[in-house]
Scaffold this motif. Structure first.
Motif, short mmCIF file in Angstrom:
data_model
loop_
_atom_site.label_atom_id
_atom_site.label_comp_id
_atom_site.label_asym_id
_atom_site.label_seq_id
_atom_site.Cartn_x
_atom_site.Cartn_y
_atom_site.Cartn_z
N VAL A 145 0.86 -1.18 0.00
CA VAL A 145 0.00 0.00 0.00
C VAL A 145 0.89 1.23 0.00
CG1 VAL A 145 -1.69 1.33 1.33
CG2 VAL A 145 -1.89 -1.13 1.21
N VAL A 146 0.61 2.17 -0.93
CA VAL A 146 1.33 3.44 -0.98
C VAL A 146 0.28 4.55 -0.93
CG1 VAL A 146 2.93 4.89 -2.26
CG2 VAL A 146 3.14 2.40 -2.38
N ALA A 147 0.44 5.48 0.01
CA ALA A 147 -0.47 6.61 0.15
C ALA A 147 0.30 7.90 -0.07
CB ALA A 147 -1.12 6.61 1.53
N PHE A 148 -0.23 8.78 -0.94
CA PHE A 148 0.38 10.08 -1.21
C PHE A 148 -0.49 11.16 -0.58
CE2 PHE A 148 1.64 7.32 -4.71
CZ PHE A 148 3.02 7.51 -4.73
N PHE A 149 0.11 11.93 0.34
CA PHE A 149 -0.59 13.01 1.03
C PHE A 149 -0.11 14.34 0.45
CE2 PHE A 149 -0.18 9.48 3.96
CZ PHE A 149 -1.45 9.36 4.48
N THR A 150 -1.04 15.22 0.13
CA THR A 150 -0.71 16.55 -0.38
C THR A 150 -1.40 17.58 0.49
OG1 THR A 150 -0.72 15.62 -2.61
CG2 THR A 150 -0.69 18.01 -2.44
N GLY A 151 -0.68 18.65 0.82
CA GLY A 151 -1.27 19.71 1.64
C GLY A 151 -0.26 20.79 1.95
N LYS A 152 -0.53 21.54 3.00
CA LYS A 152 0.36 22.62 3.43
C LYS A 152 1.10 22.17 4.69
CE LYS A 152 -1.11 25.78 0.51
NZ LYS A 152 -0.27 26.26 -0.58
N GLY A 153 2.42 22.26 4.63
CA GLY A 153 3.24 21.86 5.75
C GLY A 153 3.59 23.04 6.64
N PRO A 154 4.67 22.89 7.41
CA PRO A 154 5.10 24.00 8.28
C PRO A 154 5.40 25.25 7.45
CG PRO A 154 6.25 21.97 8.84
CD PRO A 154 5.48 21.70 7.57
N HIS A 155 5.08 26.40 8.00
CA HIS A 155 5.26 27.71 7.35
C HIS A 155 4.45 27.80 6.06
CE1 HIS A 155 8.38 28.23 10.32
NE2 HIS A 155 9.03 27.17 9.86
N PHE A 156 3.36 27.05 5.97
CA PHE A 156 2.42 27.07 4.83
C PHE A 156 3.08 26.77 3.49
CE2 PHE A 156 0.55 29.72 8.14
CZ PHE A 156 -0.67 29.07 8.30
N ARG A 157 4.11 25.94 3.51
CA ARG A 157 4.73 25.50 2.26
C ARG A 157 3.99 24.28 1.74
NH1 ARG A 157 10.77 25.09 4.42
NH2 ARG A 157 9.54 23.87 5.89
N ASP A 158 3.98 24.15 0.41
CA ASP A 158 3.37 22.97 -0.19
C ASP A 158 4.14 21.73 0.25
OD1 ASP A 158 1.44 24.40 -1.50
OD2 ASP A 158 2.59 24.62 -3.34
N TYR A 159 3.39 20.70 0.55
CA TYR A 159 3.97 19.52 1.16
C TYR A 159 3.36 18.29 0.49
CZ TYR A 159 6.40 17.65 5.32
OH TYR A 159 7.27 17.04 6.17
N LYS A 160 4.21 17.40 0.02
CA LYS A 160 3.73 16.13 -0.55
C LYS A 160 4.62 15.03 -0.02
CE LYS A 160 2.44 13.71 -4.72
NZ LYS A 160 2.29 13.75 -6.17
N ARG A 161 3.99 14.08 0.65
CA ARG A 161 4.73 12.97 1.22
C ARG A 161 4.03 11.66 0.90
NH1 ARG A 161 8.86 14.68 4.90
NH2 ARG A 161 9.68 16.33 3.59
N ALA A 162 4.78 10.59 0.96
CA ALA A 162 4.22 9.26 0.72
C ALA A 162 4.52 8.37 1.91
CB ALA A 162 4.81 8.65 -0.55
N ALA A 163 3.63 7.45 2.15
CA ALA A 163 3.82 6.43 3.19
C ALA A 163 3.58 5.08 2.54
CB ALA A 163 2.86 6.66 4.34
N THR A 164 4.46 4.14 2.84
CA THR A 164 4.39 2.82 2.19
C THR A 164 4.44 1.73 3.25
OG1 THR A 164 5.61 3.71 0.32
CG2 THR A 164 5.48 1.33 0.47
N ILE A 165 3.72 0.66 2.98
CA ILE A 165 3.80 -0.52 3.85
C ILE A 165 3.52 -1.77 3.02
CG2 ILE A 165 1.40 -0.50 4.58
CD1 ILE A 165 2.39 -1.40 7.35
#
Length: 197
Positions: A145-165
């Motif tokens: 399973v791979v999940a891609f999260f998109t949103g605003k990170g610290p200091h309102f910067r664009d943030y895209k991360r993935a989590a895999t298991i």
């Protein structure tokens, strides 16, 4: 005689207003409308009181809701038997380090779900809610399973991360939780995946 009175009454009711002045009405015929009007009233049954009707409507509504719930449970059991069922949920911790905008979910390199989040949905996740983003069937064996999260990170910067298991699917249903947690030590969000058997 009664037939004649009924005919006179029918003519008076059906006649225009100017004709009613021209036709004299005998005293015996004046009592005829009361007789005619009282006959159907006795024959017809009394209408039900509004409260009783409202109670019956509410009882029928409750029964329909119960049947609909049972039907949905049976449908889910039929479409997603326990031996092959896999469900993926999203949960969020405090969420001060990350504002979730969207999520994409891949299962064995195949896109199975994507979701754009409204502010109300994000608030519900902050209050401890969990959202089911996917429900499907998987055969036994190893899956990824791979999940891609998109949103605003610290200091309102664009943030895209993935989590895999990678997980092992057995004969029991599998429940996967995608957790977004604030890491105060790193001052950034962490994305964790946990499998519940």
């Amino acid at each position: 005689m009664r037939a004649l009175m009924t005919l006179v009454f029918a003519l008076l009711v059906g006649a225009p207003a100017w004709a009613a002045d021209a036709v004299p009405v005998p005293a015996a015929a004046a009592s005829a409308p009361a007789d005619v009007a009282s006959a159907p009233a006795g024959a017809a049954s009394a209408p039900e009181p509004p409260q009783a009707l409202d109670q019956r409507v509410e009882a029928v509504k409750a029964e329909v809701i119960r049947l609909n719930r049972d039907l949905l449970v049976l449908e889910e059991e039929l479409l997603f038997p326990a031996s092959t069922q896999v469900a993926v949920f999203v949960s969020m911790d405090v969420g001060k380090m990350f504002e979730l905008d969207s999520l994409q979910l891949k299962l064995d390199d195949k896109l199975v779900a994507s979701h754009l989040y409204s502010p109300l949905e994000v608030q519900a996740l902050h209050r401890g809610g969990m959202q089911r983003v996917y429900l499907g069937n998987l055969k036994s064996g190893t899956h990824e399973v791979v999940a891609f999260f998109t949103g605003k990170g610290p200091h309102f910067r664009d943030y895209k991360r993935a989590a895999t298991i990678k997980f092992e699917k057995g004969a029991d249903p599998s429940y996967i939780e995608l957790r977004i947690v604030d890491s105060t030590a790193k001052l950034q969000p962490e994305f964790d995946v946990k499998v519940w058997q």
